[in-house]
Design a protein around this motif. Structure first.
Motif, short mmCIF file in Angstrom:
data_model
loop_
_atom_site.label_atom_id
_atom_site.label_comp_id
_atom_site.label_asym_id
_atom_site.label_seq_id
_atom_site.Cartn_x
_atom_site.Cartn_y
_atom_site.Cartn_z
N LYS A 1 0.83 -1.21 0.00
CA LYS A 1 0.00 0.00 0.00
C LYS A 1 0.86 1.26 0.00
N LYS A 2 1.91 1.26 0.79
CA LYS A 2 2.81 2.43 0.79
C LYS A 2 3.48 2.57 -0.57
N TRP A 3 3.85 1.42 -1.15
CA TRP A 3 4.52 1.47 -2.45
C TRP A 3 3.57 1.98 -3.53
N LEU A 4 2.31 1.50 -3.51
CA LEU A 4 1.34 1.96 -4.50
C LEU A 4 1.06 3.45 -4.34
N SER A 5 1.00 3.91 -3.10
CA SER A 5 0.78 5.33 -2.86
C SER A 5 1.93 6.16 -3.42
N ARG B 1 3.95 5.25 -5.86
CA ARG B 1 3.90 5.15 -7.32
C ARG B 1 2.82 6.07 -7.89
N GLU B 2 1.70 6.16 -7.20
CA GLU B 2 0.61 7.01 -7.68
C GLU B 2 1.07 8.47 -7.69
N GLY B 3 1.76 8.85 -6.63
CA GLY B 3 2.30 10.21 -6.60
C GLY B 3 3.33 10.44 -7.69
N HIS B 4 4.13 9.42 -7.94
CA HIS B 4 5.15 9.53 -8.99
C HIS B 4 4.49 9.66 -10.36
N LYS B 5 3.39 8.93 -10.59
CA LYS B 5 2.70 9.01 -11.87
C LYS B 5 2.12 10.40 -12.10
N LYS B 6 1.49 10.91 -11.07
CA LYS B 6 0.89 12.25 -11.22
C LYS B 6 1.95 13.29 -11.48
N GLU B 7 3.08 13.13 -10.82
CA GLU B 7 4.14 14.11 -10.98
C GLU B 7 4.68 14.12 -12.40
N SER C 1 11.14 0.05 -13.01
CA SER C 1 12.53 0.36 -13.30
C SER C 1 13.41 -0.39 -12.31
N GLY C 2 14.65 -0.63 -12.70
CA GLY C 2 15.55 -1.41 -11.87
C GLY C 2 15.84 -0.77 -10.54
N TRP C 3 15.62 0.55 -10.40
CA TRP C 3 15.97 1.19 -9.14
C TRP C 3 14.81 1.24 -8.15
N GLU C 4 13.67 0.67 -8.54
CA GLU C 4 12.50 0.75 -7.67
C GLU C 4 12.52 -0.42 -6.67
N TYR C 5 12.27 -0.09 -5.43
CA TYR C 5 12.30 -1.09 -4.36
C TYR C 5 11.03 -1.02 -3.54
N ILE C 6 10.66 -2.17 -2.99
CA ILE C 6 9.52 -2.28 -2.10
C ILE C 6 10.00 -2.86 -0.78
N GLN C 7 9.30 -2.56 0.29
CA GLN C 7 9.77 -3.00 1.60
C GLN C 7 9.17 -4.35 1.98
N ASP D 1 -3.09 -3.91 -7.63
CA ASP D 1 -3.81 -4.80 -6.71
C ASP D 1 -3.24 -4.68 -5.30
N PRO D 2 -3.96 -4.05 -4.37
CA PRO D 2 -3.43 -3.89 -3.01
C PRO D 2 -3.46 -5.18 -2.20
N THR D 3 -4.19 -6.22 -2.67
CA THR D 3 -4.27 -7.47 -1.90
C THR D 3 -2.97 -8.25 -1.91
N VAL D 4 -2.01 -7.83 -2.74
CA VAL D 4 -0.70 -8.46 -2.70
C VAL D 4 -0.10 -8.33 -1.30
N GLU D 5 -0.48 -7.27 -0.61
CA GLU D 5 0.04 -7.03 0.74
C GLU D 5 -0.43 -8.09 1.73
N MET D 6 -1.49 -8.82 1.38
CA MET D 6 -2.03 -9.83 2.28
C MET D 6 -1.37 -11.20 2.10
N GLU D 7 -0.44 -11.29 1.15
CA GLU D 7 0.21 -12.55 0.85
C GLU D 7 1.49 -12.72 1.67
N LEU D 8 1.60 -13.89 2.30
CA LEU D 8 2.87 -14.25 2.92
C LEU D 8 3.84 -14.66 1.83
#
Length: 974
Positions: free
Chosen positions: A228-232, A234-240, A251-257, A287-294
């Motif tokens: 969810k934090k990552w999608l948020s 990315r959404e800001g990055h898209k608008k910008e 992109s290769g430099w994008e990371y998720i926690q 899809d935010p439900t990815v966050e619910m996956e172990l």
């Protein structure tokens, strides 16, 4: 130049040289699960763990690593809880949990992969609520073993507070100024021990300078992605940038926690482009439900320039709140192999149908006409031990223990043998069994099923009425069990509910009796074995054995495998009956194989407990008027039995004491006798009070037992070869041969074993049966030790999972709890009904005040009536009151409820109820007929007070599963 947050690790050559000089020490790295910035390093031979405080000092080490530690100068060592090694209830608390330098690391964000929300990851890491002049009072609850040999495992290290150590200089163990006997040279560990003894109120501190061996846990990380934090972001990055309107590209430099479910591990960064294709596709669609996956991941790297390690996600385990997903996560996290075996391993088994070959029967002692039976749990199908008894004279009983001869099927160096060695042990996760061996072997061919011929190793002892062994025989046999009995069946016979006149009066149905024997034979045998076992048990405890055991929590499952209730169970006489003879068998075999193969016998040792922690326990008991003598295992046992009698009306407190007594105990471990050949004083087993011990009785479930079987088989073979040679020699000189089992009998002939003929026979037999060398066996022992710990951790994790499911199903659970510890931020409580320990945090809670009353050693918790909170926390960082206490209106109290005020309640029987937890805006509704009343404000709490609490399941959707605890309170202000 990119900023470096950590010092570079020393090279292997530098570390080895520094260890030789005594500049650094080798240690095992363990993290405080409640406060990850605190880690403790265990050094072999050192009684106190070294504190490694803060991310900088930990220098990228993770849980389970073997590290090189450089100690701080003595002035920077932290104060040990309970000055001078005593449990002190008035020692000031050092409340520094995070060093300023570490806060700088945790608080800075940088571009690229480090541009993440790097928050403080520990609940304890913020500012603390001051409690004047009081440290955390703690009775850490440890595990009390229910295993047959009463072994004890290591428990989490105590929650000591941080150190203010600086690392500009180090301690030089080669020139320590401490006084010790100069006539005997000491190594670096010996000098460190001397310093600790000279300054008993200090705990050593230090820093990690290198990772010597990386923990296997680096490859088995389980966690959730911060989607969810990552999608948020990315959404800001898209608008910008006003592009990529319909989809997200990577992109290769994008990371998720990645947030691990194990709190001992730090948050990690994952390259989005490296995610499995399915996860990337779902992220592209937002899809935010990815966050619910172990997810299953591994740590790939942790650079000096990065605040967090880099991880790679391998695959999805499933939804976080589902049982099967979490079972899969447990198996992955602890590297437990699945139930399936390779085709190569299965090809090593005989074709079915299979019967014992005639030639094999001729080579063995035939016991098929002896009344032999098994006693196991009701659901057991891997039956690897059986019993028999005969009365050979007025005062002599011949007791037989018969163990499945699994080594006949599992031959050395075969595919099946190698896979069994890797697995090392069967793992039981309540509804899931991960076997050591394929089911065809463990549940059929090797299992001592009644009514069929089976291969076994048998030991017979001739035991007199005083419990003394006057003779014995050991050999390979073929048996035919007449009955599979459960512990409940045997207990019914012991209790007299079933006898010769009424053999069908079993409470749980009558077991099937096969062969020529009658129920009178079985009933008489069990009664005789019970009487003999009581004598053996009495003798064992007179000899100094120690028994530490608490009731075991048992879950009740519905037809779908979902837990619907739980209960506490204690072992009964039938359990102890079997245990005594299994202990005797293990001791006997240890004696035989260590005499015949002094350099390559696989044995089991249990070191003496941590002396400092044992003194703490003695001091704690003494302050509560309980006499405790911990000078030996036997004295400790007798003292605890006296305390049990004294606390007859408070069994919960006694269970707490048993758990606390377990805390100083060290881990029992396998070892190769040749590895400690010159240190035989270290072979002993503390809790059993025996000089030699091994595992022989569970070859269907433990790989070490198979190795021991091979070694015992070699001894028996060598004995036969030697006797044949002696008979031939005596015949040539026309002397009559006297049959004596020189190698396995109680009349041990050392000269026979050490003779040229004896050594030649042992060597030939060792080669035939695949007895490992000292070096190989040492590696096997180390691997089996690691697997045993992992399997126990997996079983504990499964217990917690099913407890979570049970509470989730019931919404919440109302119960009484005992206070084990009081600190400035939380109290530690023990819930006897569920046999678990939890914490309730009350620091920085909106609307709550906490005060320490030093004169009475009490903590007072009250509602804050002023409009402005008196907490010191940052805005938005305070906990909500509802997270700490479930408060109902005093007007809604039922008349029969008795509210808790100044909590000194140590009352008798309690009744636990099921409650439905309402939303925070609604009134609570209690169901289940509970009669536990809530406490009232102000709440006064002391150590060992009884308080009402509410337990509930938390997490599961997109965060780790946990069991939460809250105070159960009432107030007119509600």
């Amino acid at each position: 130049m990119q900023r470096k947050y950590f010092d570079p690790h020393w090279s292997a050559e530098t570390v080895n040289e520094a260890i030789e000089r005594g500049d650094v020490v080798r240690a095992s790295f363990h993290v405080n699960a409640y406060n990850r910035v605190e880690a403790y390093c265990t050094i072999d031979g050192v009684p106190i763990d070294v504190l490694i405080s803060g991310a900088v000092a930990q220098n990228r080490a993770v849980e389970g690593d073997v590290v090189a530690v450089q100690l701080d100068p003595l002035p920077f060592w932290t104060r040990l809880k309970g000055s001078a090694g005593h449990f002190n209830e008035s020692t000031p608390m050092n409340d520094c949990n995070v060093l300023p330098g570490d806060m700088d690391i945790l608080g800075n964000n940088h571009k690229g992969k480090d541009k993440l929300d790097i928050e403080s990851e520990d609940a304890d890491s913020g500012s603390s609520l001051p409690l004047t002049g009081k440290e955390f009072h703690n009775l850490d609850r440890a595990f009390a073993s229910e295993a047959v040999d009463a072994e004890l495992r290591v428990e989490p290290i105590s929650y000591c507070c941080g150190s203010n150590a600086c690392h500009s200089s180090i301690i030089d163990l080669s020139s320590t100024v401490c006084s010790f006997d100069k006539s005997e040279p000491l190594n670096s560990v010996g000098k460190l021990c001397a310093m600790i003894n000279s300054f008993p109120s200090k705990r050593p501190t230090g820093r990690v300078v290198a990772v010597i061996e990386k923990s296997p846990r680096r490859n088995t990380v389980v966690g959730f992605l911060g989607v969810k934090k990552w999608l948020s972001y990315r959404e800001g990055h898209k608008k910008e940038n006003k592009k990529n309107r319909n989809s997200i590209s990577f992109s290769g430099w994008e990371y998720i926690q990645l947030i691990p479910t194990d709190p001992k591990f730090p948050k990690m960064t994952v390259s989005v482009i490296s995610l499995p294709i399915g996860m990337k596709t779902r992220l592209e669609k937002g899809d935010p439900t990815v966050e619910m996956e172990l997810v299953a991941a591994r740590i790939d790297n942790w650079k000096e320039e990065s605040t967090l390690p880099e991880a790679h996600v391998m695959y999805i385990l499933g939804r976080g709140g589902e049982i099967e997903s979490n079972i899969a996560a447990i198996l992955f996290q602890y590297a437990i192999p699945g139930a399936e075996f390779s085709s190569e391993s299965l090809s090593c088994l005989p074709k079915t149908p299979w019967e014992v070959p005639v030639e094999e029967i001729e080579r063995r002692k035939d016991l098929r006409n002896l009344c032999i039976f098994t006693i196991d749990p009701f659901t057991a199908i891997d039956l690897d031990d059986a019993l028999s008894v005969e009365r050979v004279s007025v005062d002599i009983f011949r007791v037989g223990v018969h163990i499945a001869d699994v080594s006949y099927f599992v031959l050395p160096d075969t595919s099946l043998d190698m896979e069994a060695q890797i697995r090392s042990t069967s793992v039981y996760l309540l509804q899931h069994k991960l076997p050591l061996l394929p089911s065809l072997l463990s549940e059929n061919l090797g299992s001592l099923i009644p009514g069929v011929d089976r291969l076994a190793f048998s030991i017979f002892w001739d035991i007199n009425l005083a419990g003394e062994t006057v003779d014995r025989w050991i050999g390979r046999t073929v048996i035919r069990s007449c009955c599979k009995m459960s512990y409940e069946h045997a207990q019914d016979i012991i209790n007299g509910l079933v006898d010769v006149e009424s053999p069908n009066d079993f409470r749980n149905g009558c077991p099937e009796l096969l062969g020529q024997f009658q129920w009178c034979d079985v009933i008489r045998s069990i009664k005789s074995l019970h009487e003999i076992s009581k004598i053996l048990k009495e003798n064992r405890f007179k000899g100094g054995a120690l028994h530490l055991e608490s009731p075991k929590l048992v879950f009740l499952f519905d037809e779908c495998g979902i837990p619907y209730d739980s209960m506490l169970c204690e072992r009964k006489g039938s359990n102890f009956l079997v245990e005594e003879f299994m202990l005797l068998a293990n001791r006997t075999v240890a004696e035989v194989i260590s005499r015949a193969f002094p350099s390559c016998a696989l044995l089991r040792r249990h070191p003496e407990p941590n002396s400092r922690k044992l003194r703490d326990f003695e001091s704690f008991c003494r302050k509560r008027g309980l006499e405790l003598d911990a000078s030996s295992s036997g004295q400790l046992h007798h003292s605890l039995e006296k305390i049990r009698e004294k606390l007859n009306n408070d069994p919960t407190l006694f269970d707490i004491l048993i758990s606390y007594a377990s805390k100083p105990m060290q881990l029992a471990a396998y070892f190769c006798s040749g590895e400690l050949k010159d240190r035989e004083n270290e072979w002993s087993h503390y809790s059993l009070a025996v000089s030699l011990y091994t595992h022989f009785t569970s070859p269907l479930r433990r790989y070490p037992d198979i190795v021991v079987h091979r070694t015992l088989g070699a001894v028996i073979e060598a004995q036969d070869m030697y006797l044949k040679g002696q008979k031939t020699l005596l015949k040539s000189i026309k002397q009559e041969a006297v049959a004596r089992n020189y190698f396995t009998n109680i009349y041990f002939d050392k000269n026979a074993i050490e003779s040229k003929e004896g050594q030649e026979a042992l060597l030939a037999a060792a080669l035939k049966y695949g007895v490992p060398s000292t070096e190989v066996l040492s590696d096997v022992a180390a691997h089996c030790n690691e697997r045993k710990v992992s399997s126990r951790n997996a079983e504990d994790a499964a217990d917690k999972l099913y407890m979570w499911v049970l509470l989730k199903r019931k919404d919440a659970f109302l119960s009484e709890a005992r206070v084990l510890g009081l600190g400035p931020k939380f109290m530690s409580i023990y819930i006897h009904k569920l046999a678990i320990e939890r914490r309730i945090y009350y620091d920085e809670v909106e609307g709550l005040t906490v005060e320490w009353l030093e004169m009475t050693s009490a903590l007072v918790i009250d509602l804050c009536t002023s409009k402005r909170s008196q907490n010191r926390g940052s805005p938005g960082k305070c906990r909500a009151l509802e997270d700490v206490a479930w408060i109902i209106s005093s007007c809604d109290l039922k008349p029969e409820w008795e509210a808790f005020g100044d909590v000194n309640y140590e009352g008798g029987a309690t009744q636990e109820g099921v409650v439905s937890v309402p939303s925070k805006d609604s009134e609570p509704v209690i169901s289940g007929g509970s009669e536990i009343g809530p406490a009232v404000f102000p709440l006064t709490v002391r150590l060992l007070s009884t308080i009402p609490v509410v337990l509930h399941a938390i997490g599961g959707d997109d965060e780790p599963l946990d069991i939460g605890a809250r105070l159960y309170m009432s107030s007119y202000l509600k």
